[in-house]
Scaffold this motif. Structure first.
Motif, PDB file in Angstrom:
ATOM      1  N   VAL A  42       0.873  -1.170   0.000  1.00 19.63           N
ATOM      2  CA  VAL A  42       0.000   0.000   0.000  1.00 19.63           C
ATOM      3  C   VAL A  42       0.915   1.226   0.000  1.00 19.63           C
ATOM      4  CG1 VAL A  42      -1.986  -1.066   1.153  1.00 19.63           C
ATOM      5  CG2 VAL A  42      -0.138  -0.114   2.532  1.00 19.63           C
ATOM      6  N   THR A  76      -2.970   5.563   0.292  1.00 24.36           N
ATOM      7  CA  THR A  76      -4.044   4.590   0.088  1.00 24.36           C
ATOM      8  C   THR A  76      -5.224   4.928   0.994  1.00 24.36           C
ATOM      9  OG1 THR A  76      -2.481   2.833  -0.477  1.00 24.36           O
ATOM     10  CG2 THR A  76      -4.671   2.153   0.241  1.00 24.36           C
ATOM     11  N   ALA A 100      -9.336  -3.120   3.334  1.00 23.08           N
ATOM     12  CA  ALA A 100      -9.622  -4.225   2.420  1.00 23.08           C
ATOM     13  C   ALA A 100      -8.368  -5.058   2.168  1.00 23.08           C
ATOM     14  CB  ALA A 100     -10.176  -3.683   1.101  1.00 23.08           C
ATOM     15  N   ALA A 101      -7.206  -4.401   2.074  1.00 21.80           N
ATOM     16  CA  ALA A 101      -5.952  -5.132   1.907  1.00 21.80           C
ATOM     17  C   ALA A 101      -5.686  -6.005   3.129  1.00 21.80           C
ATOM     18  CB  ALA A 101      -4.807  -4.151   1.681  1.00 21.80           C
ATOM     19  N   GLU A 148      -9.552   1.101   1.450  1.00 19.79           N
ATOM     20  CA  GLU A 148      -8.707   0.225   0.649  1.00 19.79           C
ATOM     21  C   GLU A 148      -7.628  -0.428   1.502  1.00 19.79           C
ATOM     22  OE1 GLU A 148      -7.129   1.880  -2.924  1.00 19.79           O
ATOM     23  OE2 GLU A 148      -9.019   2.862  -3.476  1.00 19.79           O
ATOM     24  N   ARG A 149      -7.097   0.301   2.481  1.00 18.34           N
ATOM     25  CA  ARG A 149      -6.098  -0.273   3.380  1.00 18.34           C
ATOM     26  C   ARG A 149      -6.720  -1.391   4.216  1.00 18.34           C
ATOM     27  NH1 ARG A 149      -1.477   2.263   4.338  1.00 18.34           N
ATOM     28  NH2 ARG A 149      -2.468   4.207   3.675  1.00 18.34           N
ATOM     29  N   GLU A 164      -7.864  -9.049   2.990  1.00 16.01           N
ATOM     30  CA  GLU A 164      -7.364 -10.034   2.032  1.00 16.01           C
ATOM     31  C   GLU A 164      -6.163 -10.790   2.592  1.00 16.01           C
ATOM     32  OE1 GLU A 164      -6.680 -12.573  -0.889  1.00 16.01           O
ATOM     33  OE2 GLU A 164      -8.505 -11.409  -0.570  1.00 16.01           O
TER      34      GLU A 164
END
Length: 388
Positions: free
Chosen positions: A116, A120, A127-128, A124-125, A131
């Motif tokens: 990242v 970011t 979401a990373a 989104e961070r 994952e």
């Protein structure tokens, strides 16, 4: 005349305490025979065998096949089912999200990383991070019991980021609430604090008083005193990031300046260390300037707590061969007494490993130590990790 016999409730509670004592003994020993459990627990053999049978039935323990030596009945031995559940430790930083998955004994089975940037967006961070957790769980086909989260910035006791200089929109993120939507148990702390915890647990430092210098693209300090991680009243112990005299963020520019312009920013420091290792004069000078800035903060903490040990940890600990000597020279100039200097062997995974240790502590505290009632029956799917 009143009865002196314990009532049913007392008997039940005694059985619960006995099974937790036996479980803890087997877990700490690795693999242990019945006679050893009797000796360690102080319980009678009949009571121990009853508890062992119950814990095997509920899949907390496994009875190992005894080796047959000579005549007589072979001694039975038992081990803790570390594969019964798993935890994930997360390191959510400005430039990467790392995760490690460990079993209930802390053995690392999987590690994952996603890149990242400081810019970011928050979602989104997160979401990373989701994952990374999912990838760890998929790889191990694991039943996750807890998630530990380490993050840059100041974190309050409830698991919310109070301040984060490195990530523009990170302050106010309630990490405990976010990960609590999908995980049974969530614990959160500052990244440098967790890196120091990992060093204490996995680096063989034990109860040694220690200042931990967390060196990487972000810098931090943490303290272990009297064998305990010291967070302070508000989780900010040894946080010198706001002190103007400690110019450790600007110090990174010394390293970046000697790396070729085409090298990505996230790789510039490593390139500078490599050049210094090869004898490049400009790079050697840049490393010395960087070490000088690091030493100011480290010397401040050393002067206050007088530790036995200073550990250089974080991603830059892998450059200890070129960084430790100038750091030691600066500390010798600044400190009336310089502690032992050591480099961590945990590298860039130190925060994630510390977060996993925190998660394991939470499992012990909530499930094995405090909970009342008998231990539950565990799923049979991971009864033998070799059968997956």
């Amino acid at each position: 005349m009143g009865s002196t016999m314990p009532d049913a409730g007392d008997q039940s509670r005694l059985r619960q305490l006995n099974e937790r004592a036996v479980l803890a003994g087997v877990r700490s020993a690795g693999e242990v025979r019945v006679a050893q459990i009797v000796e360690q627990s102080g319980l009678g053999r009949t009571a121990v065998e009853e508890v062992l049978a119950s814990l095997v039935t509920r899949r907390w323990l496994v009875e190992e096949s005894p080796a047959i030596r000579g005549r007589g009945r072979p001694a039975r031995s038992y081990r803790f089912r570390a594969e019964a559940g798993y935890v994930v430790g997360l390191d959510i930083g400005a430039f990467s999200v790392r995760g490690v998955l460990t079993d209930l004994n802390g053995q690392t089975l999987v590690s994952r990383r996603q890149s990242v940037t400081p810019e970011t967006p928050r979602l989104e961070r997160l979401a990373a991070a989701d994952e990374v957790v999912a990838a760890c769980a998929r790889e191990a086909d694991a039943d996750l019991w807890a998630v530990g989260v380490g993050t840059t910035g100041l974190v309050d006791a409830a698991g919310t980021v109070v301040r984060a200089n490195a990530i523009p929109d990170w302050a106010g993120t309630d990490l405990a609430e976010y990960f609590g939507r999908s995980a049974r148990l969530v614990v959160v702390d500052n990244d440098s604090q967790l890196a120091a915890l990992a060093e204490q647990r996995r680096g063989g430092r034990g109860g040694t008083d220690m200042v931990f210098l967390h060196a990487g693209r972000r810098t931090g300090l943490a303290l272990v005193l009297d064998g305990k991680l010291r967070r302070g009243a508000y989780g900010a112990a040894a946080d010198m990031s706001a002190l103007r005299g400690v110019a450790w963020e600007a110090a990174l520019e010394h390293l970046h300046a000697v790396a070729p312009a085409e090298v990505p920013e996230m790789d510039k420091a490593e390139r500078a260390f490599a050049a210094a290792r090869a004898g490049d004069r400009a790079a050697v000078n840049a490393v010395r300037k960087y070490a000088k800035a690091m030493a100011v903060a480290a010397a401040t903490a050393i002067s206050i707590v007088d530790p036995r040990l200073l550990v250089l940890g974080g991603a830059f600990s892998q450059a200890a061969d070129v960084l430790m000597e100038p750091l030691a020279a600066e500390l010798d100039r600044l400190c009336p007494r310089v502690p032992q200097l050591r480099a961590s062997s945990l590298g860039a995974l130190c925060v994630a490993l510390g977060a996993a240790s925190l998660a394991l502590d939470a499992v012990d505290e909530h499930l094995l130590a405090r909970s009342r009632g008998p231990l539950p029956t565990l799923a049979a799917a991971s009864l033998d990790s070799s059968q997956r």
